[in-house]
Design a protein around this motif. Structure first.
Motif, mmCIF file in Angstrom:
data_model
loop_
_atom_site.group_PDB
_atom_site.id
_atom_site.type_symbol
_atom_site.label_atom_id
_atom_site.label_comp_id
_atom_site.label_asym_id
_atom_site.label_seq_id
_atom_site.Cartn_x
_atom_site.Cartn_y
_atom_site.Cartn_z
ATOM 1 N N ASP A 1 0.844 -1.188 0.000
ATOM 2 C CA ASP A 1 0.000 0.000 0.000
ATOM 3 C C ASP A 1 0.885 1.245 0.000
ATOM 4 N N ILE A 2 0.799 2.031 -1.070
ATOM 5 C CA ILE A 2 1.633 3.243 -1.191
ATOM 6 C C ILE A 2 0.753 4.489 -1.265
ATOM 7 N N THR A 3 -0.443 4.406 -0.695
ATOM 8 C CA THR A 3 -1.358 5.548 -0.709
ATOM 9 C C THR A 3 -0.732 6.763 -0.025
ATOM 10 N N ALA A 4 -0.124 6.536 1.140
ATOM 11 C CA ALA A 4 0.501 7.648 1.869
ATOM 12 C C ALA A 4 1.654 8.234 1.057
ATOM 13 N N GLN A 5 2.408 7.352 0.405
ATOM 14 C CA GLN A 5 3.523 7.827 -0.418
ATOM 15 C C GLN A 5 3.019 8.677 -1.581
ATOM 16 N N LYS A 6 1.961 8.212 -2.250
ATOM 17 C CA LYS A 6 1.409 8.964 -3.375
ATOM 18 C C LYS A 6 0.857 10.305 -2.915
#
Length: 489
Positions: free
Chosen positions: A258-263
């Motif tokens: 999960d890279i939502t925070a990164q995006k």
């Protein structure tokens, strides 16, 4: 085809006996022998045999280390280990070191020839009785590996799914279930595209087909995935193939991070960058407006007052009755003349009216003359003479950029000549600056040296305009700087 064999045993009588037996066999040839470990390594490297019959008790170099050194020097050779030990751990470690076979020394000669044929055919051979021991060790290792994998599978924070050749979920770990909001029962037998946005599904299916067909071993994509509740989030998918004996047995391991925070962080950074570029551009324009105001005040007020003072002083001189005041008055007039010249030059340097009255190219030509005069360096400007209409924002930022680049090149590049080429390509203005100095070994992304922050600032200002900066510089080869900016009217 003859199999070439090297004998490595401490005892000559053993080597002689083995040689006599082996040379009676068709297709087997003994090409050399040695009694000590270091000699074995050297001669095997020189003779390049197919197989080494290696006594594991050699003097000076023996056991696992002997196998490692032989294979390090001659990786193509295959080793059959000879030993009196049948301990499970000892046998397994010898095989792990790289031996292709393991024979007990009390074996029959027929067993030795059978081992040679098997090893030459790229198979592993063990003396009867050892197979069960090694197999038990292998089974225990598999159990340990499975337990280790299961622990990782269960506790990792990255979502993991096992997919069959049709792209259907076979198993999913707890992290995947939490990410997607599905239970394991709901996930099993679902097509993996259930979590993919419809517009991305066809591309992902194509990548998966290429994986199953063996066209690639793995692939990575960053896509939005869909949770059970319909919400979307960003994920980085790494998909790898585990090949089975048949295509039907192939499995794919899909790991989803999960890279939502990164995006979201990347989006915020891009927003901040745009805001900073906008602020930099506004600061440049504000600075130029203040420069222009100061230049205008100098010209219209200070300059005019000084000129008027000079005229009045001249009138007083002409009407003065006493001649002894003429010389001091002339001295004051010369000082006023110098002050007027300095004020005029300062107002031009602050904000050259040429930039607004005659345009960017004329202003660059004036700037080139100024740099040449102040730094004693030849600066030539060439243009294609095509019309280059641009708004004040582009004109001001470009001129400030040119002033900063030319002054810094003149100061730091140790050049004798600087050439400037200004041309229009369709709706893009291109400016190339070349110098014949020592070069600086830098790039537009450099963060140190005389141009470090300057290049960063210029690049960000040009990006705000939709342009770009390219720098080519190597020590001893000079520097080339290219600016490209879309023209806006």
């Amino acid at each position: 085809m003859t199999t070439r064999i090297f004998l490595a045993d401490e005892y000559q009588i053993v080597r002689q006996g083995l040689r006599a037996l082996l040379e009676k066999e068709t297709g087997l040839e003994v090409v050399g022998e040695a009694a000590k470990g270091p000699a074995v390594v050297r001669q095997v490297q020189d003779l390049a045999p197919d197989i080494v019959l290696l006594d594991l008790g050699l003097p000076e170099l023996h056991g696992v280390e002997a196998i490692r050194q032989i294979l390090a020097a001659s990786p193509q050779v295959k080793i059959i280990a000879l030993s009196i030990y049948d301990d499970r751990r000892f046998v397994v470690n010898i095989l792990k070191a790289g031996a292709s076979g393991y024979l007990l020394k009390d074996c029959a000669f027929e067993e030795l020839t059978k081992a040679i044929r098997a090893v030459q055919a790229s198979k592993t051979f063990l003396s009867p009785g050892l197979s069960d021991i090694v197999a038990q060790d292998y089974i225990e290792a598999l159990r340990d590996s499975e337990a280790h994998f299961r622990t990782i599978f269960e506790v990792t924070t990255i979502g993991i799914a096992l997919l069959n050749k049709d792209g259907r979920v076979v198993e999913g770990n707890p992290a995947l279930q939490r990410m997607l909001g599905y239970s394991l029962t709901e996930l099993v037998n679902q097509e993996f595209t259930v979590i993919i946005l419809p517009e991305d599904a066809s591309r992902c299916k194509a990548l998966f087909r290429e994986l199953v067909q063996g066209k690639q071993d793995s692939y990575q994509v960053e896509k939005k995935y869909i949770r059970k509740d319909g919400q979307t989030a960003w994920g980085r998918l790494n998909v790898s193939l585990i090949r089975g004996a048949r295509v039907e047995d192939h499995l794919a391991v899909c790991m989803i991070e999960d890279i939502t925070a990164q995006k979201q962080a990347e989006k915020e950074i891009r927003t901040y960058q745009e805001q900073l570029r906008s602020v930099a551009s506004e600061l440049s324009l504000t600075e130029e407006q203040e420069r222009r105001r100061l230049a205008t005040d100098l010209h219209d007020h200070v300059g005019q007052i000084l000129a008027l003072a000079q005229i009045k002083l001249g009138a007083i001189r002409e009407s003065a009755a006493s001649t002894y005041l003429v010389e001091p008055m002339d001295e004051v007039r010369r000082l006023l003349e110098q002050t007027i010249q300095y004020t005029r030059s300062l107002s031009f340097e602050l904000s050259p009216p040429i930039l607004y009255d005659l345009g960017f190219e004329a202003a660059v030509e004036w700037l080139a003359e100024l740099v040449q005069e102040q730094h004693g360096i030849t600066v030539k400007v060439q243009t294609d003479r095509s019309p280059k209409s641009m708004n004040d924002e582009i004109r001001v930022i470009l001129f400030q950029t040119m002033r900063e680049l030319l002054v810094n090149l003149a100061k730091h590049a140790n050049a004798k000549n600087i050439s400037v080429f200004i041309a229009r390509e369709d709706a893009t203005l291109q400016v190339k600056i070349e110098e014949d100095g020592l070069g600086m070994g830098i790039s537009a992304d450099a963060a140190n040296g005389p141009f470090g922050f300057g290049f960063f600032s210029i690049r960000e200002r040009l990006r705000y305009l939709g342009g770009q900066l390219e720098v080519e510089s190597e020590p001893g080869w000079g520097t080339r700087v290219t600016l490209q900016v879309p023209l806006k009217y």
